[in-house]
Design a protein around this motif. Sequence first.
Motif, PDB file in Angstrom:
ATOM      1  N   LYS A  49       0.132   0.105   2.520  1.00 47.64           N
ATOM      2  CA  LYS A  49      -1.206   0.391   2.014  1.00 47.64           C
ATOM      3  C   LYS A  49      -1.514   1.879   2.097  1.00 47.64           C
ATOM      4  O   LYS A  49      -2.152   2.450   1.197  1.00 47.64           O
ATOM      5  CB  LYS A  49      -2.236  -0.416   2.813  1.00 47.64           C
ATOM      6  N   GLU A  50      -1.057   2.509   3.155  1.00 43.79           N
ATOM      7  CA  GLU A  50      -1.295   3.949   3.323  1.00 43.79           C
ATOM      8  C   GLU A  50      -0.568   4.749   2.252  1.00 43.79           C
ATOM      9  O   GLU A  50      -1.113   5.713   1.692  1.00 43.79           O
ATOM     10  CB  GLU A  50      -0.826   4.372   4.724  1.00 43.79           C
TER      11      GLU A  50
ATOM     12  N   TYR B 194      -2.496   4.306  -1.151  1.00 40.78           N
ATOM     13  CA  TYR B 194      -3.764   5.026  -1.284  1.00 40.78           C
ATOM     14  C   TYR B 194      -3.628   6.527  -1.055  1.00 40.78           C
ATOM     15  O   TYR B 194      -4.448   7.305  -1.546  1.00 40.78           O
ATOM     16  CB  TYR B 194      -4.807   4.444  -0.333  1.00 40.78           C
ATOM     17  N   PHE B 195      -2.607   6.940  -0.318  1.00 42.58           N
ATOM     18  CA  PHE B 195      -2.420   8.371  -0.044  1.00 42.58           C
ATOM     19  C   PHE B 195      -0.977   8.767  -0.365  1.00 42.58           C
ATOM     20  O   PHE B 195      -0.208   9.134   0.525  1.00 42.58           O
ATOM     21  CB  PHE B 195      -2.752   8.682   1.420  1.00 42.58           C
TER      22      PHE B 195
ATOM     23  N   ALA C 164       5.738   4.900   5.836  1.00 39.82           N
ATOM     24  CA  ALA C 164       4.426   4.605   6.409  1.00 39.82           C
ATOM     25  C   ALA C 164       4.034   3.186   6.023  1.00 39.82           C
ATOM     26  O   ALA C 164       4.698   2.548   5.198  1.00 39.82           O
ATOM     27  CB  ALA C 164       3.396   5.612   5.898  1.00 39.82           C
TER      28      ALA C 164
ATOM     29  N   GLU D 116       6.014  -1.786   6.224  1.00 43.66           N
ATOM     30  CA  GLU D 116       6.097  -0.361   5.912  1.00 43.66           C
ATOM     31  C   GLU D 116       6.970  -0.173   4.679  1.00 43.66           C
ATOM     32  O   GLU D 116       7.790  -1.028   4.346  1.00 43.66           O
ATOM     33  CB  GLU D 116       6.681   0.441   7.079  1.00 43.66           C
TER      34      GLU D 116
ATOM     35  N   ASP E  21       8.771   9.670   2.252  1.00 43.30           N
ATOM     36  CA  ASP E  21       7.691   9.134   3.083  1.00 43.30           C
ATOM     37  C   ASP E  21       8.128   7.818   3.707  1.00 43.30           C
ATOM     38  O   ASP E  21       8.961   7.106   3.151  1.00 43.30           O
ATOM     39  CB  ASP E  21       6.437   8.914   2.238  1.00 43.30           C
TER      40      ASP E  21
END
Length: 319
Positions: free
Chosen positions: A219-220, A223-224, A216, A203, A214
Motif C-alpha cells: 500500500k505504501e 500511494y508513495f 516496502a 510487501e 524499493d
Amino acid sequence: MLAVKNISFGYTDKIILHNINFTVKKGQNIAVIGESGCGKSTLLKLIYGLFDLNEGEITYKGEVVTGPKHNLIPGMPYMKYLAQDFDLMPYVTAAENVGSFLSNFYPEEKQRRIAELLEIVEMNAFADVKAKYLSGGQQQRIALAKVLALEPEVLLLDEPFSHIDNFRKNALRRNLFAYLKQKGVTVIVATHDSTDALSFADETIVLKNGKVLDKAPSKEIYYFPHDKYTASLFGEVNEIKLELLTLTQNPEETVLIYPHQLKITEGGPLKVVVKQCYFKGSRYLIKGALNRQVIFFEHNKEIEVNTEVALAVDREAFG
C-alpha cells in the motif's frame, strides 16, 4: 528468515542483477514486480539455488543457499520453485503429477493429501485426466498443487496465474494465499499483475534494470511510488506539474496522480479536452488532452469526445 545479501549475477560476462539486498521474514508474502527483462525470474532462480552467484550470498535461517557447484541436483530441499513451464509429466494423470513428490509408504495418506491439493486449485474433476489433455490454465493449477505437496518452507512462484482466466484466477488466488498464510509458508511471487501485490502481498519489491528501486508494504509503494516507473506498474498514471494545480510556483516540481485521484470539479485548475472513453464496468477511464499532455482520469459516466472539463485532485482518493 531469508536474507539476500548484496548479490550480483549474469548468465555471461554481462551482469543483469546488481547488488540486490533484502530480507524476508517467515510467513511473509512478497511480490516482485517490474517490467519484462528486469530480472524477476532470474532472482527467483538464484534464491532457489539453480545458479551460482557472481557476488554476495543468500541464506535461509543462517544456512547458505548453494548453487550447482555444491549440489548434484540444484535447488534447496526446503524450497519449491514453480517455473513458467510448469514441469509436468504429460503422460500421467493430474493426480499422479500432484503426488509425484509424495511417499508411497502410506498410500491412504497420500491419496488424502492429493485430494486436498486438487481441491485448493479446484481441479478435483480432472484428477484422472492425463496432463497433456489439460489446457494451459489447468496445467498451471496442477503445477501449483504439485509444488505445495511437500509443504515447503519457502515457495517461489514465477507468474503463477499467467495462463488462468480471470474467472478462476480470482478464486484461486484467494484460496491459495489464504492456505499459504495458514501454513506459515514464506512466499515470493514474481508477477506482472498488480493484484498479486496490492491484494495479497505483505510487501512489494520493485525491480528496474536488475536493481531494487524499493521494498516496502504494498500500500505504501502504491500511494508513495518511488518514481513514474514504479507507479506505472499499477496502471495508468499522470505526471502533472504542481504549478498547474496552483500548489507551487516552481515550474520543475511534479506530482504523480492515478486516474481515480482526479475528479471533475467546476472551476478545477486542469482544463482537459476529452479524447477517448474506455468502459471499465463500474466506471469509465477517460483519456484527455491538457495542451499537448495526455491526462487520464476516471468518471462514472461516458463523456462526449471534444468536451472540455475541469479537473481537480480528489484528496479523499489518496488512502
